[in-house]
Design a protein around this motif. Sequence first.
Motif, PDB file in Angstrom:
ATOM      1  N   ARG A  85       0.844  -1.191   0.000  1.00 42.31           N
ATOM      2  CA  ARG A  85       0.000   0.000   0.000  1.00 42.31           C
ATOM      3  C   ARG A  85       0.884   1.248   0.000  1.00 42.31           C
ATOM      4  O   ARG A  85       1.805   1.366   0.805  1.00 42.31           O
ATOM      5  CB  ARG A  85      -0.878  -0.031   1.244  1.00 42.31           C
TER       6      ARG A  85
ATOM      7  N   VAL B 214       0.813   5.041   0.758  1.00 47.20           N
ATOM      8  CA  VAL B 214       0.049   6.095   1.411  1.00 47.20           C
ATOM      9  C   VAL B 214       0.518   7.440   0.876  1.00 47.20           C
ATOM     10  O   VAL B 214       1.724   7.697   0.794  1.00 47.20           O
ATOM     11  CB  VAL B 214       0.230   6.025   2.943  1.00 47.20           C
TER      12      VAL B 214
ATOM     13  N   GLU C 111      -5.016   5.642   7.803  1.00 52.68           N
ATOM     14  CA  GLU C 111      -3.825   6.247   7.213  1.00 52.68           C
ATOM     15  C   GLU C 111      -2.964   6.942   8.250  1.00 52.68           C
ATOM     16  O   GLU C 111      -1.728   6.904   8.188  1.00 52.68           O
ATOM     17  CB  GLU C 111      -4.218   7.241   6.108  1.00 52.68           C
TER      18      GLU C 111
ATOM     19  N   LYS D  95       1.522   6.637   9.213  1.00 50.28           N
ATOM     20  CA  LYS D  95       2.425   7.762   8.956  1.00 50.28           C
ATOM     21  C   LYS D  95       3.349   8.020  10.134  1.00 50.28           C
ATOM     22  O   LYS D  95       3.202   7.444  11.197  1.00 50.28           O
ATOM     23  CB  LYS D  95       1.605   9.014   8.636  1.00 50.28           C
TER      24      LYS D  95
END
Length: 558
Positions: free
Chosen positions: A512, A514, A554, A558
Amino acid sequence: MPPASAATARPRRGEGQWALGYREPLNKNEENKKNDDGLNVRDRIINVYSKRGFDSIDPADLRGRFRWFGLYTQRAPGIDGGKTAVLEPEELDARYFMLRVRIDGGQLSVAQLRAVAEVSTAYGRDTADITDRQNVQLHWVRVEDVPAIWDRLESVGLSTMEACGDTPRVILGCPLAGIAEDEIIDGTPQIQKIYDDYIGSPEFSNLPRKFKTLISGNPLTADTRLINDISFIGVIGPDGAPGFDLYVGGGLSTNPMLAKRLGTFVRPEQVPEVWAGVCGIFRDYGYRRLRHRARIKFLIKDWGAEKFREVLEKEYLGYALADGPDSGIAEGSLRDHVGVHRQQDGRFYVGFAPRVGRVSGTLLDRVADIAEAHGSDRIRTTTDQKLVVLDIDEDRVESIVAALEAEDLQVRPSTFRRQTMACTGIEFCKLAIVETKGRAMTLIEELERRLPEFSEQLTINVNGCPNSCARIQVADIGLKGQLVTDSAGNQVEGYQIHLGGSLGLETAGFGRKVRGLKATAEELPDYVERVLRRFLAQKQEGEAFATWVTRAEEADLK
């Protein structure tokens, strides 16, 4: 070359497919291959270039045909990553070469390992890397020394022939072939037959691009089946006899695709001719017009598995293959060959982890000594940049473990040491943008210090450019090297981050991305620690990192 079938209509725009009549070269690489087969450069290296030196090398050989014998010019020292795509090839070239020794099936004897070690120490400034293609790469090689290097390697049955170039490259195999307790079939005879019959043959020395093969008789150790051009995976056939399941068209780089299963059962004796048939389709129908579309994955994407199988059977084999069962494996299994494990015969194999594949000739020679002293003449390389010694008697296991770990070759490493890989990086590679080996080693040390109790399965793959030699898209944490802007507004080395990639057959997929998820090299340990602590805090019982990534917010990534 077979005629074009009715099922293969002539495209509106020629893609350089030989079988459809497009024989004129459509780019510089194809022109060079038409002018002279890459296999012919061997004689010039021996008789001309090694005697007259680097400046005598024809540029078409230097940056083209040398690859047919495993030779790439390495990156000149001191050129930063911002200049990688700006400078001309001759400006990036050092006067030295990376030399790739192909190790088909990952199989080495003590004498062969010693020969590689001797070449490294005598001619390569004691450099050596175990790659994720089961090869060994050396650096700082001079063209003047190449004939002597070949003599030494060939004296023990090793070669650099077609280790690079638009050729059938090293054939991957299971490091446990012939000894694993749960193996379905030993693929070693098939690897040897293909090598003997086709490697170095002009029949397949001019392919549209590289061609990567895996032959593994053990589905549990065949996790890369979905990212090779062709894979034969052990399975019990419809008649109860062992054979192989066939996959075609996998690959990563900048346009990753997973291989397609053709639904066939390939009997052991059929493997070489089926391999040659698939390779022949690639040679004849592969797209030669644009290099970035020349891998077989683009052909099978356009054709589909059903048409590809039809052309294989009708035009290349002349018979239909039997339908076969899927060789699928259970989700969650991991077989990286590290540690101490029992063989079929009651003896043990011992797998160990160098630091991200970085070793040296001196260290490889020491491994040969340790193996021999403990009664083994069989060493294996793996697709995870690891090494394995086979055939250790039970009463010698702890002794060999102690000897290896005394050399910092850990048999019982941390998760981070065990499951982190890195490509060559800017130290030697002309395509790289950032440093990789040293950064990955530092990351391992930091994570071991900060998360000493972390024991979950976790792969971290570090790549110096977008080409994915270290398989970033299918790692739990994939780090793609690029220049990023730091907090002070400066362009510095950093990484785009891919999360949650997997090659499990039920959950196979690419990591994935982001939006905006990047880290400078200096920030990297902080970022990885942060995301792993969140994973530990949020994961459900038994949940893998890749599964958690698919459901995580999300902000937590991070």
